[in-house]
Design a protein around this motif. Structure first.
Motif, PDB file in Angstrom:
ATOM      1  N   ARG A 128       0.815  -1.220   0.000  1.00 22.86           N
ATOM      2  CA  ARG A 128       0.000   0.000   0.000  1.00 22.86           C
ATOM      3  C   ARG A 128       0.847   1.269   0.000  1.00 22.86           C
ATOM      4  NH1 ARG A 128      -5.271   0.926   1.245  1.00 22.86           N
ATOM      5  NH2 ARG A 128      -5.441  -0.885  -0.127  1.00 22.86           N
ATOM      6  N   HIS A 129       1.919   1.272   0.774  1.00 18.90           N
ATOM      7  CA  HIS A 129       2.699   2.500   0.933  1.00 18.90           C
ATOM      8  C   HIS A 129       3.829   2.642  -0.087  1.00 18.90           C
ATOM      9  CE1 HIS A 129       0.579   3.929   4.487  1.00 18.90           C
ATOM     10  NE2 HIS A 129       0.466   2.651   4.808  1.00 18.90           N
ATOM     11  N   SER A 130       4.199   1.559  -0.759  1.00 18.58           N
ATOM     12  CA  SER A 130       5.182   1.659  -1.842  1.00 18.58           C
ATOM     13  C   SER A 130       4.519   1.893  -3.193  1.00 18.58           C
ATOM     14  CB  SER A 130       6.022   0.376  -1.923  1.00 18.58           C
ATOM     15  OG  SER A 130       5.213  -0.729  -2.327  1.00 18.58           O
ATOM     16  N   LEU A 131       3.215   1.627  -3.269  1.00 17.91           N
ATOM     17  CA  LEU A 131       2.453   1.612  -4.526  1.00 17.91           C
ATOM     18  C   LEU A 131       2.901   0.489  -5.456  1.00 17.91           C
ATOM     19  CD1 LEU A 131       1.965   5.416  -5.327  1.00 17.91           C
ATOM     20  CD2 LEU A 131       0.459   3.856  -4.067  1.00 17.91           C
ATOM     21  N   ILE A 132       3.603  -0.490  -4.908  1.00 14.04           N
ATOM     22  CA  ILE A 132       3.973  -1.683  -5.668  1.00 14.04           C
ATOM     23  C   ILE A 132       2.881  -2.724  -5.457  1.00 14.04           C
ATOM     24  CG2 ILE A 132       5.643  -3.573  -5.877  1.00 14.04           C
ATOM     25  CD1 ILE A 132       7.795  -1.600  -4.861  1.00 14.04           C
ATOM     26  N   ALA A 174       6.110   0.707  11.662  1.00 10.86           N
ATOM     27  CA  ALA A 174       6.874   1.877  11.229  1.00 10.86           C
ATOM     28  C   ALA A 174       8.031   1.465  10.321  1.00 10.86           C
ATOM     29  CB  ALA A 174       7.399   2.649  12.439  1.00 10.86           C
ATOM     30  N   ILE A 175       8.698   0.360  10.647  1.00 11.12           N
ATOM     31  CA  ILE A 175       9.811  -0.116   9.825  1.00 11.12           C
ATOM     32  C   ILE A 175       9.314  -0.540   8.442  1.00 11.12           C
ATOM     33  CG2 ILE A 175      11.471  -2.001   9.576  1.00 11.12           C
ATOM     34  CD1 ILE A 175      11.898  -1.779  12.662  1.00 11.12           C
ATOM     35  N   TYR A 176       8.238  -1.311   8.388  1.00  6.06           N
ATOM     36  CA  TYR A 176       7.720  -1.755   7.093  1.00  6.06           C
ATOM     37  C   TYR A 176       7.237  -0.579   6.248  1.00  6.06           C
ATOM     38  CZ  TYR A 176       8.097  -6.812   7.314  1.00  6.06           C
ATOM     39  OH  TYR A 176       8.581  -8.096   7.324  1.00  6.06           O
ATOM     40  N   LYS A 177       6.571   0.378   6.870  1.00  9.23           N
ATOM     41  CA  LYS A 177       6.104   1.541   6.112  1.00  9.23           C
ATOM     42  C   LYS A 177       7.276   2.392   5.643  1.00  9.23           C
ATOM     43  CE  LYS A 177       1.492   1.921   8.144  1.00  9.23           C
ATOM     44  NZ  LYS A 177       0.617   2.663   9.089  1.00  9.23           N
ATOM     45  N   GLY A 178       8.314   2.509   6.474  1.00 11.95           N
ATOM     46  CA  GLY A 178       9.498   3.235   6.048  1.00 11.95           C
ATOM     47  C   GLY A 178      10.182   2.554   4.875  1.00 11.95           C
ATOM     48  N   PHE A 179      10.271   1.230   4.930  1.00  4.39           N
ATOM     49  CA  PHE A 179      10.836   0.475   3.817  1.00  4.39           C
ATOM     50  C   PHE A 179      10.014   0.696   2.555  1.00  4.39           C
ATOM     51  CE2 PHE A 179      11.027  -3.860   1.696  1.00  4.39           C
ATOM     52  CZ  PHE A 179      12.254  -3.651   1.087  1.00  4.39           C
ATOM     53  N   ALA A 180       8.713   0.683   2.703  1.00  7.74           N
ATOM     54  CA  ALA A 180       7.827   0.898   1.559  1.00  7.74           C
ATOM     55  C   ALA A 180       8.043   2.266   0.934  1.00  7.74           C
ATOM     56  CB  ALA A 180       6.371   0.739   1.997  1.00  7.74           C
ATOM     57  N   ARG A 181       8.072   3.302   1.757  1.00  6.04           N
ATOM     58  CA  ARG A 181       8.223   4.664   1.230  1.00  6.04           C
ATOM     59  C   ARG A 181       9.596   4.859   0.578  1.00  6.04           C
ATOM     60  NH1 ARG A 181       3.510   7.942   1.440  1.00  6.04           N
ATOM     61  NH2 ARG A 181       5.014   9.489   0.772  1.00  6.04           N
ATOM     62  N   ALA A 182      10.617   4.246   1.163  1.00  7.84           N
ATOM     63  CA  ALA A 182      11.946   4.335   0.561  1.00  7.84           C
ATOM     64  C   ALA A 182      11.993   3.592  -0.772  1.00  7.84           C
ATOM     65  CB  ALA A 182      12.994   3.777   1.525  1.00  7.84           C
ATOM     66  N   MET A 183      11.362   2.429  -0.844  1.00  5.79           N
ATOM     67  CA  MET A 183      11.313   1.691  -2.102  1.00  5.79           C
ATOM     68  C   MET A 183      10.528   2.453  -3.164  1.00  5.79           C
ATOM     69  SD  MET A 183      13.008  -1.146  -2.353  1.00  5.79           S
ATOM     70  CE  MET A 183      12.134  -2.091  -3.601  1.00  5.79           C
ATOM     71  N   ARG A 184       9.450   3.079  -2.776  1.00  2.00           N
ATOM     72  CA  ARG A 184       8.665   3.865  -3.729  1.00  2.00           C
ATOM     73  C   ARG A 184       9.543   4.907  -4.421  1.00  2.00           C
ATOM     74  NH1 ARG A 184       3.222   7.455  -2.329  1.00  2.00           N
ATOM     75  NH2 ARG A 184       3.143   8.567  -4.312  1.00  2.00           N
ATOM     76  N   LYS A 185      10.360   5.595  -3.633  1.00  5.04           N
ATOM     77  CA  LYS A 185      11.252   6.611  -4.214  1.00  5.04           C
ATOM     78  C   LYS A 185      12.318   5.972  -5.102  1.00  5.04           C
ATOM     79  CE  LYS A 185      10.818   9.727  -0.249  1.00  5.04           C
ATOM     80  NZ  LYS A 185      11.522  10.292   0.927  1.00  5.04           N
ATOM     81  N   ALA A 186      12.896   4.868  -4.639  1.00  6.44           N
ATOM     82  CA  ALA A 186      14.043   4.285  -5.326  1.00  6.44           C
ATOM     83  C   ALA A 186      13.682   3.652  -6.662  1.00  6.44           C
ATOM     84  CB  ALA A 186      14.713   3.245  -4.423  1.00  6.44           C
ATOM     85  N   VAL A 187      12.490   3.055  -6.774  1.00  6.68           N
ATOM     86  CA  VAL A 187      12.132   2.365  -8.022  1.00  6.68           C
ATOM     87  C   VAL A 187      11.497   3.295  -9.053  1.00  6.68           C
ATOM     88  CG1 VAL A 187      11.818   0.170  -6.816  1.00  6.68           C
ATOM     89  CG2 VAL A 187       9.809   1.603  -7.310  1.00  6.68           C
ATOM     90  N   GLU A 188      11.178   4.522  -8.659  1.00  2.00           N
ATOM     91  CA  GLU A 188      10.548   5.448  -9.596  1.00  2.00           C
ATOM     92  C   GLU A 188      11.486   5.760 -10.761  1.00  2.00           C
ATOM     93  OE1 GLU A 188       9.292   8.875  -7.366  1.00  2.00           O
ATOM     94  OE2 GLU A 188       7.366   7.950  -6.858  1.00  2.00           O
ATOM     95  N   ILE A 189      10.904   5.936 -11.917  1.00  2.00           N
ATOM     96  CA  ILE A 189      11.671   6.317 -13.103  1.00  2.00           C
ATOM     97  C   ILE A 189      11.868   7.831 -13.107  1.00  2.00           C
ATOM     98  CG2 ILE A 189      11.639   6.432 -15.628  1.00  2.00           C
ATOM     99  CD1 ILE A 189      12.147   3.618 -14.552  1.00  2.00           C
TER     100      ILE A 189
END
Length: 197
Positions: free
Chosen positions: A45-49, A165-180
């Protein structure tokens, strides 16, 4: 669309994991461990993956194989979807507050797996999930996805809040990193021309 699909059958688990990096955060997750399901759903949900995860594991033994293999397959599916990693932002970071808890996650989709874990729990279980397996889950994802991953609990006392909090932080960081990043023109974000070498 950048998608990956992994089917993994062993004597310990049967797994199917699919991801869509360009999704909307939809999920269909069934591991047999309720709290793990909840955390993978939060990640999606929080990574949009988009994440589809089906695990049939040897829970009559314990939760180790299901936890580990779900993370291995998720990491492999993410790596598959990333391909040569052309055009991605590559780096991501997030501060993740949840009530009294604050976690920090920073990562680099470098192709060089490494996991630094500076967090912990004061109880042995969340729901029926063994908390000692949470660090191992992140180590396994970072290993198979090729991620340098740093996780730090800055403070917090409620174990549920710490994990979430850790899982949501991982999600938000992944969302930024995988973006084109359109400014990169599809180039691999490394002066070497490859990631992981």
């Amino acid at each position: 669309m950048r998608t990956g699909l992994i089917e993994r059958d062993t004597a310990e688990t049967r797994i199917r994991v699919g991801v869509n990096l360009d999704g909307t955060g939809t999920y269909d997750v069934h591991t047999g461990i309720g709290f793990l399901d909840h955390m993978v759903e939060q990640f999606s949900r929080h990574s949009l993956i988009d994440v589809e995860m089906r695990v049939d594991g040897d829970l009559h033994v314990d939760q180790h194989h299901t936890t580990e293999d779900s993370a291995i397959a998720l990491g492999q599916a993410i790596a598959d979807a990333l391909g040569d990693k052309g055009g991605i932002a590559r780096y991501g970071q997030a501060y993740s507050p949840m009530d009294e808890t604050l976690a920090r996650v920073a990562l680099d989709i470098s192709g060089r797996p490494y996991c630094v874990w500076r967090a912990g729990f004061s109880q042995t279980k969340l729901g029926e999930w063994d908390t000692e397996l949470i660090e191992h889950w992140f180590q396994s994802v970072s290993q198979t996805a090729g991620i340098t991953l740093h996780i730090e609990l800055l403070y917090g006392s409620n174990n549920h809040h710490i994990c979430e909090a850790i899982y949501k932080g991982f999600a938000r960081a992944m969302r930024k990193a995988v973006e084109i990043d359109p400014r990169k023109g599809g180039a691999v974000p490394s002066t070497k021309g490859i990631l992981g070498g």
